[in-house]
Write a protein that holds these residues in place. Structure first.
Motif, short mmCIF file in Angstrom:
data_model
loop_
_atom_site.label_atom_id
_atom_site.label_comp_id
_atom_site.label_asym_id
_atom_site.label_seq_id
_atom_site.Cartn_x
_atom_site.Cartn_y
_atom_site.Cartn_z
N CYS A 24 77.42 -23.72 -63.97
CA CYS A 24 77.82 -23.97 -62.85
C CYS A 24 78.93 -22.79 -62.36
O CYS A 24 79.97 -22.44 -62.88
CB CYS A 24 78.67 -25.09 -62.46
N ARG A 40 80.95 -34.93 -60.95
CA ARG A 40 80.80 -35.13 -59.60
C ARG A 40 79.97 -36.29 -59.68
O ARG A 40 80.27 -37.26 -58.88
CB ARG A 40 79.86 -34.01 -59.02
N CYS A 64 80.93 -28.14 -54.21
CA CYS A 64 79.70 -27.87 -54.92
C CYS A 64 79.07 -27.00 -54.00
O CYS A 64 78.82 -27.23 -52.65
CB CYS A 64 78.67 -29.08 -55.22
N CYS A 67 73.88 -24.71 -55.34
CA CYS A 67 72.91 -23.72 -55.79
C CYS A 67 71.70 -24.02 -56.57
O CYS A 67 70.58 -23.51 -56.90
CB CYS A 67 73.94 -22.68 -56.48
N GLY A 68 71.87 -25.31 -57.17
CA GLY A 68 70.68 -25.88 -57.87
C GLY A 68 70.48 -25.46 -59.57
O GLY A 68 69.72 -25.58 -60.01
N CYS A 70 72.44 -26.24 -61.93
CA CYS A 70 72.22 -27.45 -62.90
C CYS A 70 70.91 -28.22 -62.71
O CYS A 70 70.47 -28.80 -63.69
CB CYS A 70 73.39 -28.43 -62.56
S1 SF4 Z 1 74.47 -27.42 -57.81
FE1 SF4 Z 1 75.04 -27.45 -59.64
S2 SF4 Z 1 75.38 -25.62 -60.64
FE2 SF4 Z 1 75.62 -25.24 -58.34
S3 SF4 Z 1 77.67 -25.44 -57.82
FE3 SF4 Z 1 76.69 -27.67 -57.59
S4 SF4 Z 1 77.23 -28.48 -59.39
FE4 SF4 Z 1 77.43 -26.44 -59.80
#
Ligand code: SF4
Ligand code: SF4
Length: 361
Positions: A24, A40, A64, A67-68, A70
Motif C-alpha cells: 500500500c 480499513r 485510500c 490504486c488497487g 491490494c
Molecule cells: S487501494 Fe489498497 S493499496 Fe491502494 S491505497 Fe487503498 S488500501 Fe492502499
C-alpha cells in the motif's frame, strides 16, 4: 450501514492475512497500520456492527487512493477498493462526509473540477481555440491537465500537432465524473456527469484520452454504470505509439537512460503496459524500476494533495527512492497527476512526461 452483500462479505473476510500489507503506497508512506486495506475493513466492519459511528472512520476512508494494489495482490480475491468506495457513497448519502471532502465535491458540482477552477493558462486557451473546429478525432485533456498542469496539456496538443493529425479540443470540456467517483462513488451526481460527457464523446469517431484516470473511467466505469459510449476510446499513449509505428511522428533516440512510472490506471486497470514503453524506446534508453507494470506503485496525485499534502509528498519521495535505488536519474511519467506529484518533491531526479521526451525538453 447500507452496503451491498458483496461488499459486506469482502469486509468481513478481509482481515488477518497480511498478504497485501507491504504494497500500500499510503501505508508505506505513513508507516501506520490504519492505512492498510485490512485495517480499513476492520473499521467498516465495526460500523456495520454499530460499534462505532460512520463519521469516526471517515478520515481513514479518504486516505485510500483506490490504486488497487491490494486488490491485485489479495490472495483470496477480496476487493478493498469496492468497499471503500461504497462507504464513501454511504457517507455522502448520510451527510457524513468531512468538510474538506465536501468542499471538493461542491467544486466538482459547481465547476466540473474539484479545484473550483474556471480558467486555464493563456497559451493553452489559445491552443484550444486553434483546435475548436469539429473534426473526427477529439483530444480529451481532463481537469488535472487543463487546470493544474496546463503546460503539460499544451504539450499534449503540440505532440499531436507535430503528427499532422486533425483533432478537436473542446473549449468547455465536460467533466468525466472520475473525481466525483473517487469522492462519493457511484452516486447519481457522478453518473450524471459521466452521461453528460458520454453524449459529447459520441459526437466524435475517435476520442484520444490524455489522462489515464479518465481513460480508466470511460473504458471501464462507464460500462459498469450502464453509460453507453459509441465513440472509439483510445488512450493517449496507445494513440501516440501508433503514430510512431506509422511513421507519422519522427523519433530520434537521444541515448538518455530513463525508467518509466506505470500509471496503475493503464497497467492494472486497462492492462496497457507496452505502448508507453514503445514511445520511450523511440526516444531514450529504457530501464525498469522494481515493481513495474501491474506491480506498479502509485506516485501520488493532485486531488489527494489538496487534503493530505504531506503524505502525498512522502508517497512521491518513496517512488523516487525506488527509481534512484536502481541508479535511475530520470523518471518518465504518463499520468499528468503523477508528473505533478513527483515534480513537486524531486531534487536530483529529473521528471519528464512522455510529451517532454517527444518534444525534446
Ligand atoms: S487501494 Fe489498497 S493499496 Fe491502494 S491505497 Fe487503498 S488500501 Fe492502499
Ligand atoms: S485484502 Fe486480501 S490480502 Fe489484504 S488483508 Fe485482506 S484478505 Fe489479506
Amino acid at each position: 450501514m447500507i452496503m451491498s452483500e458483496k461488499s459486506k462479505q469482502h469486509v468481513d473476510s478481509c482481515r488477518f492475512c497480511w498478504m497485501c500489507h507491504h504494497i500500500c503506497p499510503i501505508g508505506n508512506a505513513t508507516g501506520q497500520e490504519r492505512n492498510t486495506a485490512r485495517a480499513r475493513a476492520l473499521g467498516i466492519s465495526l460500523v456495520n456492527r454499530e460499534a462505532i459511528d460512520l463519521s469516526e472512520i471517515m478520515d481513514n476512508i479518504f486516505e485510500c487512493c483506490t490504486c488497487g494494489a491490494c486488490v491485485h495482490d489479495c490472495v483470496t480475491g477480496w476487493d478493498p477498493v469496492m468497499f471503500t468506495k461504497e462507504t464513501r457513497l454511504q457517507a455522502a448519502l448520510e451527510g457524513k462526509l468531512p468538510d474538506y471532502i465536501m468542499t471538493l465535491v461542491s467544486n466538482c458540482l459547481e465547476t466540473g473540477n474539484a479545484y473550483g477552477k474556471t480558467e486555464t493558462c493563456e497559451k493553452l486557451t489559445e491552443a484550444i481555440k486553434a483546435h475548436s473546429n469539429k473534426k473526427d478525432t477529439l483530444l480529451l485533456l481532463g481537469v488535472d491537465a487543463k487546470f493544474m498542469a496546463c503546460e503539460q496539456a499544451l504539450k499534449a496538443t503540440m505532440v499531436l500537432d507535430k503528427t499532422g493529425v486533425d483533432f478537436t479540443v473542446l473549449e468547455n470540456e465536460p467533466a468525466s465524473g472520475v473525481q466525483l467517483d473517487f469522492l462519493i462513488g457511484a452516486a447519481n451526481e457522478t453518473k450524471q456527469q459521466m452521461a453528460d460527457l458520454a453524449k459529447t464523446l459520441n459526437e466524435f469517431k475517435t476520442v484520444v484520452v490524455y489522462d489515464p484516470n479518465d481513460a480508466k473511467a470511460i473504458k471501464q466505469l462507464y460500462k459498469e454504470y450502464g453509460i453507453e459510449v459509441s465513440a472509439s476510446i483510445v488512450t493517449y499513449t496507445s494513440f501516440v505509439a501508433g503514430l510512431i509505428r506509422e511513421g507519422k511522428l519522427e523519433a530520434k533516440n537521444s541515448g538518455k537512460s530513463v525508467v518509466f512510472q506505470d500509471p496503475y490506471q493503464l497497467s492494472r486497470d486497462l492492462e496497457e503496459t507496452e505502448e508507453a514503453r514503445e514511445i520511450i524506446m523511440s526516444y531514450a534508453v529504457l530501464g525498469e524500476m522494481l515493481l513495474n507494470r501491474k506491480e506498479t506503485v502509485w506516485a501520488g496525485n493532485i486531488l489527494m494533495a489538496q487534503y493530505m499534502p504531506e503524505i502525498i509528498k512522502k508517497v512521491a519521495k518513496r517512488r523516487i527512492f525506488n527509481a534512484t535505488s536502481v541508479g535511475a536519474k530520470t523518471i518518465v511519467t504518463a499520468s499528468v497527476s503523477e508528473y505533478v506529484s513527483l515534480k513537486a518533491v524531486a531534487e536530483e531526479t529529473e521528471i519528464l512526461s512522455l510529451e517532454d521526451l517527444i518534444l525534446g525538453e
